[in-house]
Design an enzyme around this catalytic site. Structure first.
Site, PDB file in Angstrom:
ATOM      1  N   CYS A 221      -2.090 -11.497 -76.145  1.00 38.71           N
ATOM      2  CA  CYS A 221      -2.001 -11.072 -76.912  1.00 38.71           C
ATOM      3  C   CYS A 221      -1.435  -9.954 -78.412  1.00 38.71           C
ATOM      4  CB  CYS A 221      -1.019  -9.025 -76.246  1.00 38.71           C
ATOM      5  SG  CYS A 221       0.149  -9.729 -75.404  1.00 38.71           S
ATOM      6  N   ARG A 250       3.259 -20.918 -68.935  1.00 41.13           N
ATOM      7  CA  ARG A 250       4.014 -20.353 -68.550  1.00 41.13           C
ATOM      8  C   ARG A 250       4.338 -21.069 -67.405  1.00 41.13           C
ATOM      9  NH1 ARG A 250       1.279 -14.235 -67.394  1.00 41.13           N
ATOM     10  NH2 ARG A 250       0.686 -14.018 -69.042  1.00 41.13           N
ATOM     11  N   GLN A 268      -6.567 -17.139 -68.976  1.00 40.66           N
ATOM     12  CA  GLN A 268      -6.985 -15.837 -68.680  1.00 40.66           C
ATOM     13  C   GLN A 268      -8.255 -15.526 -68.673  1.00 40.66           C
ATOM     14  OE1 GLN A 268      -2.786 -14.056 -70.339  1.00 40.66           O
ATOM     15  NE2 GLN A 268      -2.646 -13.457 -68.263  1.00 40.66           N
ATOM     16  N   ASP A 270      -8.726 -12.927 -70.327  1.00 43.35           N
ATOM     17  CA  ASP A 270      -7.742 -11.860 -71.104  1.00 43.35           C
ATOM     18  C   ASP A 270      -8.750 -10.948 -72.003  1.00 43.35           C
ATOM     19  OD1 ASP A 270      -5.685 -10.558 -71.291  1.00 43.35           O
ATOM     20  OD2 ASP A 270      -4.988 -12.774 -72.642  1.00 43.35           O
ATOM     21  N   HIS A 272      -8.276  -7.136 -74.862  1.00 46.02           N
ATOM     22  CA  HIS A 272      -7.555  -6.504 -74.923  1.00 46.02           C
ATOM     23  C   HIS A 272      -8.287  -5.515 -76.521  1.00 46.02           C
ATOM     24  CE1 HIS A 272      -4.280 -10.046 -74.417  1.00 46.02           C
ATOM     25  NE2 HIS A 272      -3.544  -8.637 -74.478  1.00 46.02           N
ATOM     26  N   LYS A 352      -0.163   0.911 -64.912  1.00 45.36           N
ATOM     27  CA  LYS A 352      -1.321  -0.748 -64.755  1.00 45.36           C
ATOM     28  C   LYS A 352      -1.756  -0.176 -63.392  1.00 45.36           C
ATOM     29  CE  LYS A 352       1.407  -3.473 -62.512  1.00 45.36           C
ATOM     30  NZ  LYS A 352       1.350  -4.907 -62.564  1.00 45.36           N
ATOM     31  N   HIS A 398      -4.850  -4.184 -71.847  1.00 47.37           N
ATOM     32  CA  HIS A 398      -4.878  -5.359 -71.811  1.00 47.37           C
ATOM     33  C   HIS A 398      -5.341  -5.324 -70.260  1.00 47.37           C
ATOM     34  CE1 HIS A 398      -0.450  -6.963 -73.863  1.00 47.37           C
ATOM     35  NE2 HIS A 398      -0.965  -5.406 -73.636  1.00 47.37           N
TER      36      HIS A 398
END
Length: 537
Positions: A221, A250, A268, A270, A272, A352, A398
RNA sequence: GCUGGCGUAGCUCAAUCGGCAGAGCAGCGGUUUUGUAAACCGCAGGUUGGAGGUUCGAUUCCUCUCGCCAGCUCCA
């Protein structure tokens, strides 16, 4: 009894727990004394935490259990009993508490039901992606490289490429911009984003480069935010959608790692979305549609949807939380999606929606997530110029549809038990050359198929190779040999074990036509294509 | 990270009380050939996860360490 709970002892426990009827009774909170006298400190502790004046107890042949109940009326109802595993568990689920030894078992009214359940456990074992991933030569995770770090072998990489190409193509169609970002960045960036404060336990240690600290990225992000921030934005630009197949690292504690489903380095899918508060519902609706489309394409049909609301510890104004939660709620309702509220389980920066995939065995896996974020726009000072000419703060969403490619792939392997649909299969056709002297012809045929855009492989020089597990897993097979011989040329046919052999001539044209059917079109769940097709040329 | 279990050939597993590390499959070289989990002969394959220690001698016993598995906790 303080014997260690080793395997030889457990069958005895299995046997003993079989006899005698259950009685139930209830008692006042003096039963706390009872348990204390018996030295059952934990039960006493639980009673202490129960506000009621009375608690219910169950007596079974001298074994007195504190339980809200109900226990079954009679142990005669237990027709079949099986011990499964034993493992440690923290007292009251808190890792600061002492560890207890837990024995897991299950029982059913009849042996038949137990057998059905045990057969399902076997099936789960058979589909285990860690086993299949190795057997089918898709991926490995090797000690020398490090736990939770995945090597994608050629066949696994082929599937990943297909997944990623599909993902990119669809995102472009959906109005996303695709971006790339680096794997490390200055630690300061993560201080700004709040990860250093809120997420440090899950981050790899930072590294010193020249005069500053750098950090391996645990999330994508901040990079997308910085792209947003790189110049002035107008309300007309919104929504802005940045997508990236972003690889993050991670630090996960060793005990939680699990094949592809829980790793330390993963990619991911991902994105945004930067939008105005009034656009939340519309954007979330689009994301929901998009998610279900993607998941269904990969063959998943059943989902569990959760809406997680404001936790005790949160940032942002209450008003924003209300607006955002209402937006998510409205989007779900607008799409007729059945969901459950998960109270207080939202992220600190916003509510979420989580979507869990249910696989063919009915197990659910957390993959998709849509999170509203007020925190980062604030922390990074994001703004856009509104119609009124003034600066306003955008809302960030996200979202990840597949979650992580690694986890998604692990689930896919188990869902299909390694027998991928043709459009995803790393090997779409195996050309068997039996006997060995036909190797050249088989190689030539593979070359033709490859040139035509199919994923083909030569394999096997003996009749029994035709029945082998790995080969049987791939969708199509074509066998070549001498007429009347043991490896006689056989029609190209469908996947082994499906009992469906499709007669096709062995001429190249026939093989190509056969493969062409269903080889590139993607399955939509519920419509698994039958290979019932013949050619008589 | 915690509790318990486990690390032997590419894979699945043996090795008695501490006494020469073995087999099947896979691989390779041959021979063979009635169609879906197993034709035959041969060859090769190992620092028994790693490091210390005890011992005349360690796959075996002890310590440490790395990893895996089942859970707990946490999560995409």
């Amino acid at each position: 009894m303080t014997l260690p709970l080793t395997a030889p002892l457990l069958p005895k426990i299995s046997k003993r727990s079989r006899r005698g009827p259950w009685k139930s009774s209830s008692a006042a909170s003096r039963s706390m004394e009872f348990f204390k006298q018996r030295g059952e400190q934990y039960k006493a502790e639980i009673i202490d935490s129960i506000p009621d004046d009375t608690v219910s107890l169950y007596d079974q042949g001298g074994f007195v259990d504190l339980c809200r109940g109900p226990h079954i009326a009679s142990t005669g109802q237990i027709g079949a009993l099986k011990r499964l595993t034993s493992a440690g568990a923290y007292w009251r689920g808190d890792e600061r508490n002492p560890m207890l030894q837990r024995i897991y078992g299950t029982s059913f009214p009849t042996q038949k039901e137990l057998d059905t359940y045990l057969a399902k456990l076997e099936e789960i074992k058979r589909r285990d992606h860690r086993k299949l991933g190795k057997e089918l030569d898709l991926i490995t995770i090797q000690d020398e490289i490090g736990p939770g770090l995945v090597l994608w072998h050629p066949k696994g990489a082929r599937i990943r490429l297909l997944i990623e190409n599909f993902w990119r193509e669809q995102h472009l169609k959906q109005g996303y911009e695709l971006v790339y970002s680096p794997h490390v960045a200055r630690l300061d960036l993560w201080k700004t984003s709040g990860h250093v404060d809120y997420y440090r336990d899950n981050m790899f240690a930072s590294m010193k480069v020249e005069a500053s600290e750098y950090q391996l990225k645990p999330m994508n992000c901040p990079f997308h935010i910085m792209i947003y921030k790189s110049h002035l934005r107008s309300y007309r630009d919104l929504p802005i959608r940045y997508g990236e197949l972003g690889t993050v690292y991670r630090y996960e504690r060793t005990g939680v790692l699990h094949g592809l489903l829980r790793v330390r380095g993963f990619t991911q899918d991902d994105a945004h979305l930067f939008c105005r508060p009034d656009q939340i519902e519309e954007e979330v609706s689009r994301v929901l549609d998009f998610t279900f489309f993607i998941l269904r394409t990969f063959g998943f049909a059943d989902f569990e949807v959760y809406l997680s609301t404001r936790p005790d510890k949160f940032v942002g104004s209450e008003e924003n939380w209300i607006v955002a939660t209402a937006g998510l709620d409205a989007a779900l309702k607008g799409r007729g999606v059945a969901y459950r509220i998960d109270p207080g389980e939202g992220v600190f920066y916003g509510p979420k929606i989580d979507i869990k995939i249910k696989d063919v065995l009915g197990r659910s896996w957390q993959c998709s997530t849509v999170q509203v974020d007020f925190n980062n726009p604030e922390r990074f000072g994001l703004s856009y110029v509104g119609a009124d000419g003034k600066a306003h703060q955008p809302i960030m969403i996200h979202r990840a549809l597949m979650g992580s490619i690694e986890r998604f792939f692990g689930i896919l392997i188990e869902h299909y038990a390694g027998a991928f649909p043709t459009w995803l299969a790393p090997v779409q056709a195996v050309v068997l050359n039996i006997p060995d002297k036909h190797r050249d012809y088989a190689q030539w045929l593979v070359g033709q198929l490859t040139a035509a855009g199919y994923r083909a492989e030569a394999g096997g020089r003996r009749p029994r190779d035709a029945g082998e597990n790995g080969i049987g897993t791939w969708p199509k097979r074509s066998q070549h040999g001498d007429p009347g011989g043991p490896g006689a040329t056989r029609p190209a046919e469908g996947r082994c074990g499906q009992g469906r052999a499709d007669p096709v001539t062995i001429k190249l044209r026939g093989v190509l036509s056969f493969l062409n059917f269903g080889s590139t079109e993607r399955f939509v769940s519920g419509k698994f294509g039958s290979s019932a097709w013949t050619e008589n040329s």
